[in-house]
Design a protein around this motif. Structure first.
Motif, PDB file in Angstrom:
ATOM      1  N   HIS A  68       0.832  -1.210   0.000  1.00 55.40           N
ATOM      2  CA  HIS A  68       0.000   0.000   0.000  1.00 55.40           C
ATOM      3  C   HIS A  68       0.864   1.256   0.000  1.00 55.40           C
ATOM      4  O   HIS A  68       0.615   2.196  -0.777  1.00 55.40           O
ATOM      5  CB  HIS A  68      -0.922  -0.002   1.217  1.00 55.40           C
ATOM      6  N   LEU A  69       1.878   1.294   0.871  1.00 55.81           N
ATOM      7  CA  LEU A  69       2.723   2.483   0.959  1.00 55.81           C
ATOM      8  C   LEU A  69       3.477   2.734  -0.338  1.00 55.81           C
ATOM      9  O   LEU A  69       3.679   3.884  -0.737  1.00 55.81           O
ATOM     10  CB  LEU A  69       3.727   2.332   2.112  1.00 55.81           C
ATOM     11  N   LEU A  70       3.900   1.655  -0.998  1.00 56.04           N
ATOM     12  CA  LEU A  70       4.661   1.789  -2.241  1.00 56.04           C
ATOM     13  C   LEU A  70       3.908   2.601  -3.279  1.00 56.04           C
ATOM     14  O   LEU A  70       4.462   3.511  -3.900  1.00 56.04           O
ATOM     15  CB  LEU A  70       4.993   0.395  -2.792  1.00 56.04           C
ATOM     16  N   GLY A  71       2.621   2.295  -3.448  1.00 56.53           N
ATOM     17  CA  GLY A  71       1.832   3.018  -4.439  1.00 56.53           C
ATOM     18  C   GLY A  71       2.522   3.026  -5.784  1.00 56.53           C
ATOM     19  O   GLY A  71       2.893   1.990  -6.324  1.00 56.53           O
ATOM     20  N   GLY A  72       2.743   4.213  -6.326  1.00 53.56           N
ATOM     21  CA  GLY A  72       3.420   4.349  -7.614  1.00 53.56           C
ATOM     22  C   GLY A  72       4.813   4.935  -7.501  1.00 53.56           C
ATOM     23  O   GLY A  72       5.311   5.557  -8.449  1.00 53.56           O
ATOM     24  N   ASN A  73       5.461   4.749  -6.338  1.00 50.35           N
ATOM     25  CA  ASN A  73       6.786   5.321  -6.109  1.00 50.35           C
ATOM     26  C   ASN A  73       7.836   4.561  -6.928  1.00 50.35           C
ATOM     27  O   ASN A  73       8.222   3.443  -6.587  1.00 50.35           O
ATOM     28  CB  ASN A  73       7.130   5.252  -4.623  1.00 50.35           C
TER      29      ASN A  73
END
Length: 318
Positions: A68-73
């Motif tokens: 979830h934290l990764l997202g589109g990073n």
């Protein structure tokens, strides 16, 4: 506002954290309480059963939180390349402090619509002889570093006892760190050492001492003399609180003879204006230190690329 409670084991830090959560809750604040002690005391003190499957450090939950934290990073090659110090970047998802946030909805227990409780977890039988609690805390480091800075709620964390927070980034993650100290040489020595390490780590201004189990003026004078600074606030022996705990009731501010210490902590925290730039620089330095470890390079490759451009005014090499 992010506030942590720590101190020597047995000093009353978990009870103090629970009382503070209930104080904020009664005042109408939004609160995310996090039990990050290996002994898992805060969650039960708030009436929450801390099951292994619900722990943030459970492998399934670690992957869910990091995905979830990764997202589109795009600075992170994939969720498997998250390390404890991985910072948010463009496209990362930031975390809010109530059930409108997916991570809170999935991984926290609601006390009411404005108060939620998470727990990091503890050793399980499979960890005997091979586990390290600092590894469990990595997911908490990720969560704290990805909190939405615009959120006006409170994070209250019951941390590991003693000075273990300096083994990772936790000492740099909080706006206020309350070190709970009893009027005993052992408890005072932990509080003094915490202040020394906080100075070396660049977070001395975040640390305050709160006395606990103070029986009389002699106890208070002892704390002032032995610590070298007066406690910011203190609690007495609190017979009413002890009776409530002996009856199995969660600790509540109304059990205290005088709850002004909780108000003093809240006022101090609310009055602080920590520098976001200073915290970012500290966390950046700690990430570079982590990136230089051989086991990190072997397992994750070069994670220095997870950092963004050097902030304006930062010291060279940071």
């Amino acid at each position: 506002m992010k506030i942590a409670f720590t101190g020597k084991g047995g000093s009353g830090k978990s009870t103090m954290a629970a009382l503070f959560v209930q104080y904020l809750r009664t005042a109408g604040h939004r609160v995310l309480a996090v039990d990050a002690d290996v002994n898992v005391h805060l969650a039960p003190l708030l009436g929450v059963t801390a099951r292994a499957a619900g722990a943030l450090s459970h492998p399934d939950n670690v992957r869910d939180v990091r995905t979830h934290l990764l997202g589109g990073n795009t600075r992170i090659a994939g969720v498997e390349h998250f390390v404890a110090t991985t910072p948010p970047g463009p496209g990362s998802r930031l975390v809010g402090l109530d059930a409108r946030d997916p991570l809170v909805a999935r991984h926290a227990t609601a006390l009411d619509e404005r108060t939620h409780v998470m727990h990091v977890g503890t050793y399980e039988a499979k960890d005997i002889g091979s586990g390290c609690y600092h590894g469990h805390l990595a997911i908490l480091e990720n969560l704290l570093s990805h909190l939405d800075p615009a959120d006006d709620g409170w994070v209250v964390c019951d941390m590991v006892a003693g000075t273990d927070a300096f083994a990772n980034t936790l000492h740099a993650q909080f706006d206020v760190i309350v070190v709970v100290a009893e009027p005993t040489p052992e408890s005072v020595s932990v509080a003094r050492r915490y202040r020394e390490l906080a100075g070396a780590a660049g977070v001395a201004d975040a640390v305050v001492i709160v006395g606990n189990k103070v029986a009389d003026q002699m106890d208070l004078d002892y704390l002032r003399s032995a610590l070298g600074v007066p406690p910011m606030a203190f609690l007495g022996l609190q017979a009413g609180l002890r009776r409530a705990r002996q009856a199995g009731a969660p600790p509540r501010p109304e059990d205290l003879d005088d709850a002004s210490a909780l108000a003093r902590i809240a006022e101090h925290a609310a009055g602080r204006s920590p520098s976001a730039g200073h915290r970012e620089e500290l966390l950046r330095t700690l990430h570079l230190r982590m990136a230089g470890k051989g086991w990190v390079r072997a397992a994750h490759g070069d994670v220095t690329a997870q950092l963004g451009p050097v902030p304006a005014g930062a010291a060279p090499g940071h």
